[in-house]
Design an enzyme around this catalytic site. Structure first.
Site, short mmCIF file in Angstrom:
data_model
loop_
_atom_site.label_atom_id
_atom_site.label_comp_id
_atom_site.label_asym_id
_atom_site.label_seq_id
_atom_site.Cartn_x
_atom_site.Cartn_y
_atom_site.Cartn_z
CG HIS A 378 44.57 35.35 48.48
ND1 HIS A 378 43.25 35.18 48.11
CD2 HIS A 378 44.60 35.22 49.82
CE1 HIS A 378 42.52 34.97 49.19
NE2 HIS A 378 43.31 34.98 50.25
CE LYS A 569 37.22 40.32 35.75
NZ LYS A 569 37.32 39.15 36.60
NE ARG A 570 41.74 47.73 42.35
CZ ARG A 570 42.29 48.22 43.46
NH1 ARG A 570 41.71 48.04 44.62
NH2 ARG A 570 43.42 48.90 43.42
CE LYS A 575 41.72 41.43 38.79
NZ LYS A 575 40.86 40.30 39.17
CB THR A 677 34.89 35.64 44.03
OG1 THR A 677 35.40 36.99 44.15
CG2 THR A 677 35.72 34.71 44.89
CE LYS A 681 31.47 38.61 44.08
NZ LYS A 681 32.30 39.85 44.04
C1 LIG Z 1 33.57 40.04 43.71
C2 LIG Z 1 34.22 41.37 43.76
C3 LIG Z 1 35.54 41.50 43.35
C4 LIG Z 1 36.35 40.36 42.78
O1 LIG Z 1 36.12 40.28 41.40
P1 LIG Z 1 37.05 39.39 40.44
O2 LIG Z 1 36.34 39.45 39.12
O3 LIG Z 1 37.05 38.01 41.00
O4 LIG Z 1 38.38 40.02 40.39
C5 LIG Z 1 36.12 42.76 43.40
N1 LIG Z 1 35.43 43.83 43.85
C6 LIG Z 1 34.14 43.73 44.23
C7 LIG Z 1 33.43 44.95 44.69
C8 LIG Z 1 33.49 42.50 44.21
O5 LIG Z 1 32.22 42.43 44.62
#
Ligand SMILES: *Cc1c(COP(=O)(O)O)cnc(C)c1O
Length: 833
Positions: A378, A569-570, A575, A677, A681
Site C-alpha cells: 500500500h 482525507k487523512r 497529501k 479511493t 468516490k
Molecule cells: C475513502 C475514504 C478514505 C480514503 O480517502 P483518500 O482520499 O483516498 O485518502 C479515508 N477515510 C474515509 C472515511 C473514507 O471514506
C-alpha cells in the site's frame, strides 16, 4: 453519549425519499409482517415498549429484524455444498461505517422497512443516524477492506474477512480553539446488534518463552513453549452482498485472558494485582493504532499482529481439516490475502504450524505457504515500511524468528547462486535490515512468502517494480501484478446519493445498479440540457443538506450556489492540504486587493484526522481553522469565499460531503499516493478532479479524458529528478511573487494575530526543505484553479464534464477489482456475474 443526535450527519437532515428502484426490491416482502418483526424485536430482544423506546432502541430492533433475514440466507449458504476454495482477507483494519442501509439496500428492503417504521411512528432517517460508525480503521486501507467485503459477497466469492474487534476504533476528533483534540471512540458502548459473539470459538495464542528441540520417530522436532497465552474469541458479522445472493462472514477476534483473575494474588489481598494480568492480556484488542502511513512500532502493535494472524490461521486450518482431512492440499482450497504487511507474521506462523504441528518437511511446507499467500503493498514511503527489531521478535516470537532466519538463509543462498558476487543484491533482499540496528523487514517477508504481490494502481505498481522491490522483482519477474483499487458503488452511489441515483435511473434505467458499466449509457446524454437541469437540482439539494451540517457543526453559513471545493482525507504532508491552503490565501489576498472584480463564489471544505503524534499535520489543521476564522469574518469577502474545516471525518461524514462536492482535490506529490479511493468516490458522484498525475488519478484521467479533469504539476519522474538534483524552495518562491506574498502573510501572523510566530517554523521549514515540493507545484496549481473557474462559469460545459465523470468511472467499481483478484491471484470463480 446519549442517543440525542447532536449534529448532522448524525442528525437527520431532510434526506430524500429513496427511489423504490434504487434497491434490489425483494418482491413479496410484507410490510405488515416486517412491522410485527421489528416490534417483536423491540419487546423481546431490546426489552422496551414503543412508548419507552429511544431512537437507539428502535435502531437495535430494526437491525435485529434485518439481521434475521440475512441469517436465513447465511445458514442456507453454510448448509449447502461447501465451496471448492475460500478467500481469507486478513486486515488489521476494516473501516466499515454504518451498516443498516448497507443491509437494507443489498436486501432490497429499504422501502418496506421505511414504511414499516413509519407505521410505528418512527422516522427511518433518525434510526439511521442512531447507529454509530464502526471505525476500525484509519483511512483508505481500512475502507478498501470494507469495500472488498461488500464486493466479495456481491459477486459471490466465498470469503472470510479476519481482523480485530477493537473495543475502541479510531479516535473521535474534536476541535478546541482550532486545534485537534482526540477523544476515545466508543462504538460498542450500547452493544452491536450486527455481530454474533462466539465465546466457544477460541484459540490459544502464545507469546514469549523458549523453543525446545525434541526427538521423535522422524528426527528432531521443534516445540515452542510460550511463557504466556492469550485466548482469541470470535465475533461474527454476516456480510450480505447485492440482492442478498451471497452472505460471507467478517470474523473479528477479541482477546480474553485464560484466567480471569489470579486467585493467588487475590487471596493475598492484592485485589488490583489479581486483575493486572487480565488487563494486560486483554489490552491486545482494546484499541486501534491511530497512525496512518507510519508504523506504530510498539510491542503492543506486534502483539496485535501476531494475535490476529495466528487466530485466523488456526481457524482456517481447522475448517480446512474438517472439510478436507489433510493439510497438504491447503492451497487448493485456501487463498490468503495479506492487506499490507500488518499480517505478514502469518507467513512464519503457517510454516510453524505445518512443520512443528503437522510434521511436514520444510520444502513442502514452503511450497504450500507461497502458494497460499498473496500480499498487497500500500505504500512506497520509506518511513512507512514496517520493520521490527530482531531482539523484540526474538523475545516475543522465538520460534518465528528461527523460521525467519531459515527462510532468509535459503532465499539468500538461491539468490547468490543466480547472481554470484552481488553482495549489494543480497543486502537489499535480506529479511534482516542490518543498517538500522537489525530489524526484520516485513515487506520482504510478505513478498518472499507470497506467490503474487500487488500494487493498488498502475503507477504505484510500476514504481514498486522500480523502487522498493526492484531486486526482488528481478529475481521473481512474474510475482508483481497490478490491481487498481475500487469502491463499492452500492454504498458510494446508491446509498450515499439517492437523489443522483434516482436521476440516473430515470435517464438510463436501473441496470446500472447491477452493472456499473451501464453508466456509460450516459455518454450520449452528456450534453442534454434537461438532464443537466435534473442533475443540478439533485446536487443543489445535496449541497443544501451539507450547508445545514456546516451551519450546525461550524456555525458558518455557506452559499449552496457557490462552488464546493473539497479536500477530505487523512491530514498528511504528502497529501498536501498545505498547497490547498496556500492557494486559499492567495485568492484571499487577491480578493482583498481588488474587491470589485467579479469573483466567483467558492467554499473550501476540508475534513480529515491527523495522527495524534503528527505535529506537522496537527499544525496544518490549526492553520486551516485560523484561515477559516480570518476569511469567514472578513466583511470585504461578502461571503464570496468561505473556508470550512469539518471535524471528525469518518465514513458517514464522507457520505454526506461527497454528493455535495463540485471539485475534488487530489493533489498529492506525484509518486506518493499509492492509489486513493476518495478520488473515485468523488468522480462517481459527478465532482471534477483537480489533481496531480498520482495514484489512480492517472487512470481516472484515462477514463474520463483530458477535457474532463484538471491535471497539473510535476510528474512522479520529475519529482524524482528534482529531488536528485536537490530542490531549492527559496528559488521557487523568489520566482513567484504571489507565493512569496502568501508565505509572508502566514509567517507574519496575518492569520494568527493571537500568536504571530505560530507559523514561523512552518514557513521556514518549507523554504529550507520542501520535501513534498509544495512550492514547486504552487504556480501550476494556482493556474489549474483558474481553469476550474473558467469552466465553472460555462455551466453546460461543467455539467457535461460532470456527466462524463459519472459515466466513465464504472471501471473503478470494487466488483471489477475483486473479479481481477479472483481470477489472477486467488484462482477462484465468482458465482455471480
Ligand atoms: C475513502 C475514504 C478514505 C480514503 O480517502 P483518500 O482520499 O483516498 O485518502 C479515508 N477515510 C474515509 C472515511 C473514507 O471514506
Amino acid at each position: 453519549m446519549t442517543d440525542v443526535a447532536v449534529a448532522s450527519p448524525d442528525s437527520p437532515v431532510a434526506r430524500p425519499q429513496r427511489a423504490a428502484a434504487a434497491d434490489g426490491a425483494e418482491p413479496g416482502v410484507d410490510v405488515g409482517k416486517l412491522r410485527k418483526e421489528i416490534l417483536a424485536e423491540l419487546i423481546y430482544s431490546v426489552g422496551r415498549t414503543p412508548e419507552t423506546a429511544s431512537t437507539r432502541d428502535w435502531f437495535v430492533a430494526t437491525a435485529f429484524a434485518v439481521r434475521d433475514r440475512i441469517v436465513d440466507k447465511w445458514v442456507k449458504d453454510h448448509a449447502g455444498p461447501q465451496p471448492q476454495k475460500r478467500v481469507y482477507y486478513l486486515s488489521l483494519e476494516f473501516l466499515i461505517g454504518r451498516l443498516l442501509f448497507d443491509a437494507l439496500n443489498n436486501l432490497g428492503l429499504t422501502e418496506q422497512v421505511t414504511e414499516a417504521l413509519s407505521g410505528l411512528g418512527v422516522d427511518i432517517e433518525k434510526v439511521r443516524a442512531a447507529e454509530p460508525d464502526a471505525a476500525l480503521g484509519n483511512g483508505g486501507l481500512g475502507r478498501l477492506a470494507a469495500c472488498f467485503m461488500d464486493s466479495m459477497a456481491s459477486i459471490g466469492v466465498p470469503a472470510f474477512g479476519y481482523g480485530i474487534r477493537y473495543d475502541h476504533g479510531l479516535f473521535r476528533q474534536g476541535m478546541r480553539d482550532g486545534w485537534q483534540q482526540e477523544y476515545p471512540e466508543d462504538w460498542l458502548s450500547f452493544g452491536n446488534p450486527w455481530e454474533f459473539a462466539h465465546p466457544e470459538i477460541d484459540y490459544r495464542i502464545g507469546f514469549g518463552g523458549y523453543v525446545e528441540q525434541v526427538m521423535d520417530g522422524a528426527g528432531p522436532r521443534h516445540v515452542w513453549r510460550p511463557a504466556e497465552t492469550v485466548e482469541a474469541v470470535a465475533f461474527d458479522t454476516p456480510v450480505a452482498g447485492w440482492r442478498g445472493r451471497h452472505v460471507n462472514t467478517l470474523r473479528l477476534w477479541s482477546a480474553r485472558a485464560p484466567d480471569p483473575i489470579s486467585l493467588d494474588a487475590f487471596n493475598r489481598g492484592d485485589y488490583v494485582g489479581a486483575l493486572a494480568d487480565r488487563v494486560r492480556i486483554e489490552s491486545i484488542s482494546k484499541i486501534l493504532y491511530p497512525s496512518d502511513e507510519t508504523p506504530a512500532g510498539q510491542e503492543l502493535r506486534l502483539r496485535q499482529e501476531y494475535f490476529f494472524a495466528s487466530a485466523s490461521l488456526q481457524d482456517l486450518i481447522h475448517r480446512h481439516l474438517h472439510e478436507h482431512g489433510e493439510v497438504r492440499r491447503l492451497s487448493d482450497h485456501v487463498a490468503i490475502q495479506l492487506n499490507d504487511t500488518h499480517p505478514a507474521i502469518a507467513v512464519p506462523e503457517l510454516m510453524r504450524i505445518l512443520i512443528d504441528i503437522h510434521g511436514l518437511p520444510w520444502g513442502e511446507a514452503w511450497d504450500i505457504t507461497v502458494a497460499t499467500f498473496s500480499y498487497t503493498n500500500h505504500t512506497l514511503l520509506p518511513e512507512a515500511l514496517e520493520s521490527w527489531p530482531v531482539p523484540l521478535m526474538e523475545r516475543l516470537l522465538p520460534r518465528h524468528m528461527q523460521i525467519i532466519y531459515m527462510i532468509n538463509a535459503l532465499e539468500l543462498e538461491a539468490a547468490r547462486k543466480r547472481r554470484p558476487g552481488d553482495d549489494e543484491l543480497l543486502s537489499t533482499i535480506s529479511l534482516i535490515d542490518e543498517n538500522n540496528g537489525r530489524r526484520v523487514r516485513m515487506g520482504v517477508l510478505a513478498f518472499t512468502g507470497s506467490h503474487k504481490v500487488n500494487g493498488v494502481s498502475a503507477l504505484h505498481t510500476d514504481l514498486m517494480k522500480k523502487t522498493v522491490f526492484r531486486e526482488l522483482h528481478a529475481l521473481h519477474p512474474d510475482r508483481i501484478v497490478n490491481k487498481t483499487n475500487g469502491i463499492t458503488f452500492r454504498r458510494w452511489l446508491a446509498q450515499a446519493n439517492p437523489r443522483l441515483t434516482a436521476t440516473l435511473i430515470e435517464a438510463i434505467g436501473p441496470g446500472l445498479l447491477d452493472d456499473p458499466n451501464e453508466l456509460e449509457k450516459l455518454v450520449p446524454l452528456a450534453g442534454d440540457s434537461a438532464l443537466h437541469d435534473k442533475l443540478a437540482e439533485a446536487r443543489r439539494a445535496n449541497k443544501i443538506d451539507l450547508a445545514r451540517v456546516i451551519a450546525e457543526r461550524n456555525d458558518v453559513w455557506v452559499d449552496p450556489d457557490a462552488l464546493f471545493d473539497v479536500q477530505i482525507k487523512r491530514i498528511h504532508e504528502y497529501k498536501r492540504q498545505l498547497l490547498n491552503l496556500l492557494e486559499t490565501v492567495a485568492i484571499y489576498n487577491a480578493m482583498r486587493a481588488q474587491p470589485m472584480r467579479a469573483w466567483m463564489p467558492r467554499v473550501k471544505i476540508f475534513a480529515g484526522k491527523a495522527a495524534a503524534s503528527y505535529r506537522q499535520a496537527k499544525l496544518t489543521i490549526k492553520l486551516a481553522n485560523d484561515i477559516a476564522r480570518t476569511v469567514n469574518s472578513d466583511p470585504t469577502m461578502r461571503g464570496l469565499l468561505k473556508v470550512v474545516f469539518l471535524p471528525n471525518y469518518n465514513v458517514s461524514l464522507a457520505e454526506c460531503i461527497i454528493p455535495a462536492a463540485d471539485l475534488s482535490e487530489q493533489i498529492s506529490t506525484a509518486g506518493m499516493e499509492a492509489s486513493g479511493t476518495g478520488n473515485m468516490k468523488l468522480a462517481l458522484n459527478g465532482a471534477l478532479t483537480i489533481g496531480t498525475l498520482d495514484g489512480a488519478n492517472v487512470e481516472i484521467r484515462e477514463h474520463v479524458g483530458d477535457d474532463n479533469i484538471f491535471i497539473f504539476g510535476l510528474t512522479a519522474e520529475e519529482v524524482e529528478a528534482r529531488k536528485r538534483r536537490g530542490f531549492d524552495a527559496r528559488a521557487a518562491v523568489e520566482a513567484s511573487p504571489m507565493l512569496r506574498q502568501v508565505l509572508d502573510s502566514i509567517r507574519d501572523g496575518v492569520f494568527s494575530p493571537d500568536d504571530p510566530t505560530r507559523y514561523r517554523d512552518l514557513v521556514e521549514g518549507l523554504l529550507n526543505h520542501d520535501t513534498f515540493l509544495v512550492t514547486a507545484d504552487f504556480d501550476a496549481y494556482f493556474a489549474a484553479q483558474r481553469q476550474v473557474f473558467k469552466k465553472w462559469r460555462d455551466r453546460s460545459s461543467w455539467m457535461r464534464s460532470s456527466v462524463i465523470n459519472t459515466a466513465k468511472v464504472g471501471w473503478f467499481s470494487s466488483d471489477r477489482t475483486i473479479g481481477e483478484y479472483a481470477s489472477e491471484i486467488w484462482n477462484v470463480t465468482p458465482s455471480v456475474g
